[in-house]
Scaffold this motif. Structure first.
Motif, short mmCIF file in Angstrom:
data_model
loop_
_atom_site.label_atom_id
_atom_site.label_comp_id
_atom_site.label_asym_id
_atom_site.label_seq_id
_atom_site.Cartn_x
_atom_site.Cartn_y
_atom_site.Cartn_z
N ALA A 35 -4.45 3.13 5.76
CA ALA A 35 -4.74 1.70 5.61
C ALA A 35 -3.48 0.87 5.85
O ALA A 35 -3.54 -0.19 6.50
CB ALA A 35 -5.29 1.42 4.22
N ALA A 36 -2.35 1.36 5.36
CA ALA A 36 -1.08 0.66 5.59
C ALA A 36 -0.74 0.66 7.07
O ALA A 36 -0.31 -0.38 7.61
CB ALA A 36 0.04 1.32 4.79
N LEU A 45 0.82 -1.21 0.00
CA LEU A 45 0.00 0.00 0.00
C LEU A 45 0.86 1.26 0.00
O LEU A 45 0.57 2.23 -0.72
CB LEU A 45 -0.91 0.00 1.23
N LEU A 46 1.91 1.25 0.78
CA LEU A 46 2.80 2.42 0.82
C LEU A 46 3.53 2.59 -0.51
O LEU A 46 3.77 3.72 -0.96
CB LEU A 46 3.79 2.29 1.97
N ARG A 47 3.90 1.47 -1.14
CA ARG A 47 4.52 1.57 -2.47
C ARG A 47 3.56 2.20 -3.47
O ARG A 47 3.96 3.01 -4.32
CB ARG A 47 4.96 0.19 -2.97
N MET A 48 2.30 1.82 -3.38
CA MET A 48 1.30 2.39 -4.28
C MET A 48 1.20 3.90 -4.09
O MET A 48 1.19 4.67 -5.06
CB MET A 48 -0.06 1.72 -4.04
N VAL A 49 1.17 4.34 -2.83
CA VAL A 49 1.11 5.77 -2.55
C VAL A 49 2.36 6.47 -3.10
O VAL A 49 2.27 7.54 -3.71
CB VAL A 49 0.97 6.02 -1.03
N ALA A 50 3.51 5.86 -2.89
CA ALA A 50 4.76 6.45 -3.38
C ALA A 50 4.76 6.53 -4.91
O ALA A 50 5.23 7.51 -5.50
CB ALA A 50 5.95 5.64 -2.88
N ASN A 51 4.23 5.50 -5.56
CA ASN A 51 4.19 5.52 -7.02
C ASN A 51 3.25 6.59 -7.55
O ASN A 51 3.47 7.13 -8.64
CB ASN A 51 3.78 4.14 -7.55
N TYR A 52 2.19 6.90 -6.78
CA TYR A 52 1.31 8.00 -7.16
C TYR A 52 1.94 9.36 -6.84
O TYR A 52 1.44 10.39 -7.30
CB TYR A 52 -0.03 7.89 -6.43
N THR A 53 3.01 9.36 -6.06
CA THR A 53 3.68 10.61 -5.70
C THR A 53 4.91 10.79 -6.59
O THR A 53 6.05 10.92 -6.13
CB THR A 53 4.07 10.59 -4.21
#
Length: 209
Positions: free
Chosen positions: A150-151, A39-47
């Motif tokens: 969520a993470a 989940l944190l990777r997903m957020v980072a990829n959106y950033t």
């Protein structure tokens, strides 16, 4: 032998539900930590991209560290499943042919001692995940900030399960150095859990700008 990376979600859930020692709570905890990393990777990829050029270096570093932690969490999940395979075999062993009650008791104790390592590893991974979530949250794409919470919630679940598992196996650990090592890990749990809770609440109840 179980390999988490090659299992489908359905087969893992089915396996957890069987009347077997493995996979169990420790494997689920490792997966919860791995999902938190994802989940944190997903957020980072959106950033990423032009809007986030000023934080590009920080995000790239966080992404790299999350990939490592995700792999370590999956490894801990696997390790727990394999450790409890050994525990299950020790409990199922029959006495006889030179293998008496004392030998069986000793084999069970050794297996439970070994089973303490995976939850301890998961607890340490959780601490590192919370630290990265704290770094990511202030710079993250706010459109997906709920996934930071969520993470953090997933980390909290992994942490609680791992503490239960480590504490339940600690009585079988006889080496004083190992006991001290595990006790030090447990002493830090409340702080990590509080930090995860703060992250969740900061997303649910943001301070007005």
């Amino acid at each position: 032998m179980l390999d988490i990376r090659s299992e489908s979600v359905g087969s893992l859930i089915e396996g957890v539900g069987r009347r077997t020692a493995s996979p169990g709570g420790g494997t689920v905890a490792g997966l919860q930590a791995a999902f938190a990393a994802g989940l944190l990777r997903m957020v980072a990829n959106y950033t990423q991209g032009a809007r986030f050029e000023n934080v590009a270096t920080a995000v790239a570093i966080i992404l790299g560290e999350l990939e490592v932690l995700e792999s370590r969490a999956l490894g801990a999940a696997n390790d727990d499943a394999r450790a409890f395979d050994v525990v299950g075999r020790a409990y199922a062993a029959k006495t006889g042919d030179g293998f008496g009650p004392m030998e069986r008791t000793a084999a069970i104790a050794r297996a439970l001692d070994g089973a303490a390592d995976a939850p301890a590893a998961t607890i340490m991974i959780c601490g590192e995940l919370v630290a990265l979530a704290e770094e990511l949250a202030p710079i993250a794409n706010q459109g997906v900030i709920a996934d930071v919470a969520a993470a953090a919630a997933s980390v909290g679940a992994a942490l609680s399960t791992s503490v239960i598992n480590l504490e339940s196996n600690l009585s079988a650990v006889e080496d004083p150095a190992r006991v001290r090592h595990f006790e030090r890990i447990l002493q830090n749990v409340s702080l990590v859990r509080n930090r995860a809770d703060i992250l969740v609440e900061s997303v649910r109840n943001p301070v007005p700008a």
